[in-house]
Design an enzyme around this catalytic site. Structure first.
Site, mmCIF file in Angstrom:
data_model
loop_
_atom_site.group_PDB
_atom_site.id
_atom_site.type_symbol
_atom_site.label_atom_id
_atom_site.label_comp_id
_atom_site.label_asym_id
_atom_site.label_seq_id
_atom_site.Cartn_x
_atom_site.Cartn_y
_atom_site.Cartn_z
ATOM 1 N N SER A 31 0.829 -1.204 0.000
ATOM 2 C CA SER A 31 0.000 0.000 0.000
ATOM 3 C C SER A 31 0.871 1.265 0.000
ATOM 4 O O SER A 31 1.569 1.526 -0.976
ATOM 5 C CB SER A 31 -0.952 -0.052 1.195
ATOM 6 O OG SER A 31 -1.919 0.958 1.117
ATOM 7 N N ASP B 168 -4.759 8.593 -0.704
ATOM 8 C CA ASP B 168 -4.864 9.029 0.692
ATOM 9 C C ASP B 168 -5.135 10.518 0.841
ATOM 10 O O ASP B 168 -4.807 11.323 -0.031
ATOM 11 C CB ASP B 168 -3.581 8.680 1.446
ATOM 12 C CG ASP B 168 -3.316 7.195 1.488
ATOM 13 O OD1 ASP B 168 -4.287 6.433 1.601
ATOM 14 O OD2 ASP B 168 -2.143 6.797 1.399
ATOM 15 N N HIS C 47 -4.417 -0.341 -4.649
ATOM 16 C CA HIS C 47 -5.855 -0.556 -4.420
ATOM 17 C C HIS C 47 -6.689 -0.064 -5.602
ATOM 18 O O HIS C 47 -7.789 0.464 -5.418
ATOM 19 C CB HIS C 47 -6.331 0.155 -3.141
ATOM 20 C CG HIS C 47 -5.460 -0.023 -1.955
ATOM 21 N ND1 HIS C 47 -5.297 -1.223 -1.314
ATOM 22 C CD2 HIS C 47 -4.671 0.867 -1.293
ATOM 23 C CE1 HIS C 47 -4.459 -1.066 -0.300
ATOM 24 N NE2 HIS C 47 -4.060 0.187 -0.275
#
Length: 235
Positions: free
Chosen positions: A122, A137, A159
């Site tokens: 990630s 984010d 993701h």
């Protein structure tokens, strides 16, 4: 010679943390007993110690010991004898901010470039691209720079989610946001789906896992590449 596993996520549905990668990690860290962990991304705002203890419990399952980088008083000492490195997920802005402010970015890049085995998940994968500008984010802190390790000559979108044709949500999709990025930035972006990872080894970068990855290049139509494809020429 770089030796890395760059994974979209640490956990997939129906599996414990990192379990889907255990076989790959046993191979990656075959000569490593002790692994330096960089917990700066702090998922959910947990403490550095909490994050490190949790990761250590996971790595015990493959007979590896974790030491958090924050446990060292000197960054040079932390990297001096390290046998492997893992940077975990969380918030990429927070991670990059701490890498800069603790003077970790350069020694980390040097370790990777000299062949120290590296795992990123990630946020820890996002930092392996040229910049962190394609993270999902929130900017909860302001890093000194958006430039990251540049282990690969492109950016990562961890993701990655495909547009849902049945969704009633009318906001931007991941694909839309990456196209916006390409209005101002030239580097390619790899949309890395869950349970997929990039294996950097023997001067090659290969897509691994069960799913294809979506490739975005400036002024080109996005396209798919299949598992075991090389991304070496993507720049």
């Amino acid at each position: 010679m770089q030796n890395c596993v760059i994974a979209s996520t640490s956990t997939i549905h129906g599996s414990g943390p990192l379990e889907y990668l255990f076989d790959t990690l046993i191979e990656l860290y075959k000569d490593s007993e002790q692994i330096l962990f960089i917990p700066y991304a702090r998922p959910g705002g947990i403490s550095l110690d909490e994050y490190t203890i949790g990761v250590n419990n996971i790595f015990k399952k493959i007979n590896k010991r974790i030491l958090g980088i924050h446990m060292f008083s000197d960054i040079t000492e932390a990297f001096e004898n390290t046998q492997g490195v893992f940077t975990g997920g969380g918030n990429t802005f927070l991670l990059v901010n701490q890498l800069y402010r603790n003077n970790v970015l350069e020694p980390l890049k040097q370790a990777i470039d000299t062949g120290v085995p590296y795992l990123g998940t990630s946020a820890g994968s996002n930092i392996c691209g040229l910049t962190m500008q394609t993270t999902n984010d929130m900017p909860i802190v302001h890093p000194p720079s958006l430039k990251t390790l540049g282990v690969m000559p492109f950016n990562i979108n961890a993701h990655y989610l495909d547009p849902d044709p049945n969704s009633t949500h009318k906001g931007e999709t991941r694909e839309t946001r990456i196209k916006e990025f390409h209005k101002l930035n030239p580097q390619p972006v790899v949309g890395l789906r869950e349970a997929s990872w990039l294996r950097i080894q023997e001067n090659d970068i290969q897509l691994k896992g069960e799913f294809s990855a979506r490739i975005f290049e400036q002024n080109k139509i996005p396209y798919e590449i299949e598992p075991d494809s090389s991304l070496l020429g993507l720049n």
